[in-house]
Design a protein around this motif. Structure first.
Motif, mmCIF file in Angstrom:
data_model
loop_
_atom_site.group_PDB
_atom_site.id
_atom_site.type_symbol
_atom_site.label_atom_id
_atom_site.label_comp_id
_atom_site.label_asym_id
_atom_site.label_seq_id
_atom_site.Cartn_x
_atom_site.Cartn_y
_atom_site.Cartn_z
ATOM 1 N N GLU A 76 62.988 41.665 64.513
ATOM 2 C CA GLU A 76 64.351 41.513 65.031
ATOM 3 C C GLU A 76 64.508 42.230 66.371
ATOM 4 O OE1 GLU A 76 67.003 42.856 62.032
ATOM 5 O OE2 GLU A 76 66.667 41.131 60.704
ATOM 6 N N GLN A 77 63.673 43.239 66.622
ATOM 7 C CA GLN A 77 63.725 43.994 67.871
ATOM 8 C C GLN A 77 62.677 43.521 68.884
ATOM 9 O OE1 GLN A 77 66.204 46.240 68.121
ATOM 10 N NE2 GLN A 77 66.769 45.693 66.024
ATOM 11 N N TYR A 78 61.925 42.490 68.519
ATOM 12 C CA TYR A 78 60.810 42.049 69.358
ATOM 13 C C TYR A 78 61.319 41.449 70.661
ATOM 14 C CZ TYR A 78 55.992 40.434 70.085
ATOM 15 O OH TYR A 78 54.718 40.245 70.562
ATOM 16 N N VAL A 79 60.644 41.752 71.754
ATOM 17 C CA VAL A 79 61.044 41.253 73.068
ATOM 18 C C VAL A 79 60.435 39.876 73.300
ATOM 19 C CG1 VAL A 79 60.968 41.653 75.566
ATOM 20 C CG2 VAL A 79 61.231 43.592 73.983
ATOM 21 N N GLY A 80 61.292 38.862 73.488
ATOM 22 C CA GLY A 80 60.825 37.505 73.746
ATOM 23 C C GLY A 80 60.386 36.802 72.475
ATOM 24 N N PRO A 81 59.817 35.585 72.598
ATOM 25 C CA PRO A 81 59.368 34.827 71.424
ATOM 26 C C PRO A 81 58.295 35.584 70.646
ATOM 27 C CG PRO A 81 59.459 33.411 73.365
ATOM 28 C CD PRO A 81 59.640 34.816 73.852
ATOM 29 N N TRP A 82 58.361 35.492 69.316
ATOM 30 C CA TRP A 82 57.342 36.087 68.453
ATOM 31 C C TRP A 82 56.407 34.992 67.963
ATOM 32 C CZ3 TRP A 82 55.567 35.068 63.611
ATOM 33 C CH2 TRP A 82 54.692 36.017 63.041
ATOM 34 N N LEU A 83 55.103 35.247 68.108
ATOM 35 C CA LEU A 83 54.089 34.339 67.581
ATOM 36 C C LEU A 83 53.127 35.114 66.696
ATOM 37 C CD1 LEU A 83 53.193 32.266 70.800
ATOM 38 C CD2 LEU A 83 54.534 31.482 68.828
ATOM 39 N N PRO A 84 52.483 34.451 65.743
ATOM 40 C CA PRO A 84 51.490 35.129 64.904
ATOM 41 C C PRO A 84 50.291 35.573 65.732
ATOM 42 C CG PRO A 84 52.144 33.005 63.984
ATOM 43 C CD PRO A 84 52.653 33.047 65.381
ATOM 44 N N ASP A 206 54.253 34.733 74.066
ATOM 45 C CA ASP A 206 54.495 35.956 73.305
ATOM 46 C C ASP A 206 53.820 37.115 74.035
ATOM 47 O OD1 ASP A 206 54.206 38.163 71.623
ATOM 48 O OD2 ASP A 206 54.035 36.960 69.829
ATOM 49 N N SER A 207 54.642 37.953 74.657
ATOM 50 C CA SER A 207 54.111 39.122 75.353
ATOM 51 C C SER A 207 54.605 40.426 74.743
ATOM 52 C CB SER A 207 54.523 39.082 76.832
ATOM 53 O OG SER A 207 55.921 39.309 76.964
ATOM 54 N N GLY A 208 55.642 40.356 73.922
ATOM 55 C CA GLY A 208 56.220 41.574 73.370
ATOM 56 C C GLY A 208 56.781 42.493 74.427
ATOM 57 N N GLY A 209 56.982 41.948 75.646
ATOM 58 C CA GLY A 209 57.484 42.767 76.746
ATOM 59 C C GLY A 209 56.421 43.660 77.365
ATOM 60 N N LYS A 210 55.149 43.478 76.977
ATOM 61 C CA LYS A 210 54.087 44.371 77.458
ATOM 62 C C LYS A 210 53.358 43.841 78.679
ATOM 63 C CE LYS A 210 53.552 46.700 73.091
ATOM 64 N NZ LYS A 210 52.635 47.390 72.165
ATOM 65 N N VAL A 211 53.468 42.543 78.924
ATOM 66 C CA VAL A 211 52.936 41.942 80.151
ATOM 67 C C VAL A 211 53.971 40.948 80.654
ATOM 68 C CG1 VAL A 211 50.510 42.222 79.482
ATOM 69 C CG2 VAL A 211 51.721 40.133 78.871
ATOM 70 N N ARG A 277 51.430 27.371 72.689
ATOM 71 C CA ARG A 277 51.824 28.706 72.249
ATOM 72 C C ARG A 277 50.817 29.705 72.802
ATOM 73 N NH1 ARG A 277 53.010 25.093 68.148
ATOM 74 N NH2 ARG A 277 55.178 25.190 67.386
ATOM 75 N N ALA A 278 51.268 30.520 73.748
ATOM 76 C CA ALA A 278 50.389 31.470 74.428
ATOM 77 C C ALA A 278 50.656 32.879 73.914
ATOM 78 C CB ALA A 278 50.610 31.409 75.935
ATOM 79 N N VAL A 279 49.637 33.499 73.335
ATOM 80 C CA VAL A 279 49.744 34.880 72.866
ATOM 81 C C VAL A 279 49.181 35.780 73.950
ATOM 82 C CG1 VAL A 279 49.111 36.534 71.078
ATOM 83 C CG2 VAL A 279 49.548 34.139 70.473
ATOM 84 N N MET A 280 50.035 36.632 74.507
ATOM 85 C CA MET A 280 49.666 37.470 75.637
ATOM 86 C C MET A 280 49.797 38.961 75.332
ATOM 87 S SD MET A 280 51.733 35.153 78.438
ATOM 88 C CE MET A 280 51.022 35.939 79.880
ATOM 89 N N PRO A 282 48.845 42.285 74.364
ATOM 90 C CA PRO A 282 47.495 42.853 74.170
ATOM 91 C C PRO A 282 47.251 43.334 72.746
ATOM 92 C CG PRO A 282 48.489 43.690 76.201
ATOM 93 C CD PRO A 282 49.573 42.950 75.465
ATOM 94 N N ASP A 283 48.291 43.833 72.090
ATOM 95 C CA ASP A 283 48.132 44.335 70.723
ATOM 96 C C ASP A 283 47.767 43.226 69.750
ATOM 97 O OD1 ASP A 283 48.871 46.783 71.721
ATOM 98 O OD2 ASP A 283 50.954 46.637 71.044
ATOM 99 N N LYS A 284 48.142 42.002 70.072
ATOM 100 C CA LYS A 284 47.875 40.877 69.176
ATOM 101 C C LYS A 284 46.542 40.191 69.452
ATOM 102 C CE LYS A 284 52.589 39.566 67.925
ATOM 103 N NZ LYS A 284 53.531 38.433 67.794
ATOM 104 N N LEU A 285 45.807 40.688 70.431
ATOM 105 C CA LEU A 285 44.546 40.045 70.810
ATOM 106 C C LEU A 285 43.320 40.817 70.340
ATOM 107 C CD1 LEU A 285 45.489 38.963 74.451
ATOM 108 C CD2 LEU A 285 45.375 37.510 72.420
ATOM 109 N N ASP A 286 43.518 41.974 69.706
ATOM 110 C CA ASP A 286 42.383 42.800 69.307
ATOM 111 C C ASP A 286 41.464 42.075 68.322
ATOM 112 O OD1 ASP A 286 43.036 44.928 70.894
ATOM 113 O OD2 ASP A 286 44.154 46.007 69.351
ATOM 114 N N PHE A 287 42.042 41.427 67.323
ATOM 115 C CA PHE A 287 41.221 40.788 66.295
ATOM 116 C C PHE A 287 40.415 39.644 66.880
ATOM 117 C CE2 PHE A 287 40.369 37.879 62.782
ATOM 118 C CZ PHE A 287 39.875 38.746 61.823
#
Length: 295
Positions: A76-84, A206-211, A277-280, A282-287
């Motif tokens: 609910e606090q996520y910045v911008g669109p949320w993607l898996p 999906d950047s989470g506001g980090k990029v 759907r672009a996942v950007m 960085p925390d979501k790209l580790d796996f």
């Protein structure tokens, strides 16, 4: 004894990871959940575990239900669109994906739809659809009545919508289409790019506001085309882009040296791109980065 327990658990790990990932939409959290399940399994009374597969599935499902409650608050606090979190599926991480239905079940699109469900609805739906559990088995796993599980399942199906294949084209045609998309974007060919996109195409970042990324989905053929060209001209100079299979679909992975910048999965219909759907974040790209490093 400890070695035997670990070896027995390993025979279930892949299936448990697939269950946790479908429940959570996060590969990192799915790994943590499976590890928690192992700790419980290794410390449990062996005489009380008649069917290890069912026992472990119940443990993982309930661990996921606990995690989903806090995850909802964070999203609910996520910045911008949320993607898996994306997962490379060509290596069998989420099991065999031999049909369009199997690929659709692990797609980013489906995982986004599952966010519409309550945690318990999601558990019932995933156990039923992805793992073929009967309602009686689901009731036992969730400690609910069978009638309640049936009701939850019907409600989940209504909220998710009718199943439909997002992978009508052959893998070869998918790769060809995405290669043409990359070439048109690199060449700055607006007309050619527009021919590859559906009129109602959507681009979600999906950047989470980090990029730097679009904070809202970009919608429509013209807007998406111009957005893609602008991003390509500004950010893709010197970046290597390669085709990969993400969540059962053709996708692109962009690298700057050893740094994975983003992955973008494409949903296709009638030979056109309908959703990217672009996942950007960085925390979501580790796996997926670790997966690609092992490839």
């Amino acid at each position: 004894m400890t070695t035997a327990i670990a070896e027995e658990f390993e025979t279930h790990r892949s299936r448990l990871f697939g269950l946790a990932y479908r429940m959570l939409g996060s590969a990192e959290e799915a790994e943590d959940t499976v590890q928690d399940a192992y700790l419980r399994f290794s410390g449990a009374d062996r005489d009380g575990i008649e069917h290890p597969a069912a026992w472990l599935a119940k443990v993982v499902t309930n661990l996921c239900l606990s995690r989903l409650t806090s995850a909802r608050a964070r999203r609910e606090q996520y910045v911008g669109p949320w993607l898996p979190e994306p997962v490379i599926t060509s290596d069998g991480t989420l099991g065999p994906l031999e049909s369009a239905e199997q690929r659709d079940a692990v797609s980013l699109a489906m995982l986004v739809l599952l966010e519409r469900l309550t945690p318990t609805e999601r558990a019932v739906y995933v156990l039923r659809e992805a793992f073929g559990y009967g309602h009686r088995e689901i009731a036992e796993a969730l400690e609910l009545t069978e009638a309640n599980c049936r009701q939850l399942y019907r409600r989940a199906v209504q909220r998710v919508g009718e199943p439909r294949s997002r992978f009508e084209s052959s893998p070869e045609r998918q790769e060809e289409l995405v290669a043409s998309f990359v070439a048109a974007a690199r060449d700055g060919d607006l007309a050619r790019l527009e021919k590859l996109l559906a009129a109602d195409v959507v681009w979600s970042s999906d950047s989470g506001g980090k990029v730097s990324a679009a904070r809202r989905p970009v919608e429509g053929r013209e807007k998406v085309s111009r957005f893609v060209l602008g991003v390509t001209q500004k950010f893709l100079a010197g970046v290597d882009v390669a085709a990969v299979e993400i969540n059962g679909a053709i996708a692109l992975a962009a690298w700057a040296g050893d740094t994975l910048l983003w992955v973008a999965a494409f949903e296709l219909r009638d030979g056109l791109i309908t959703h990217a759907r672009a996942v950007m974040n960085p925390d979501k790209l580790d796996f997926v980065r670790r997966q690609l490093a092992r490839a």
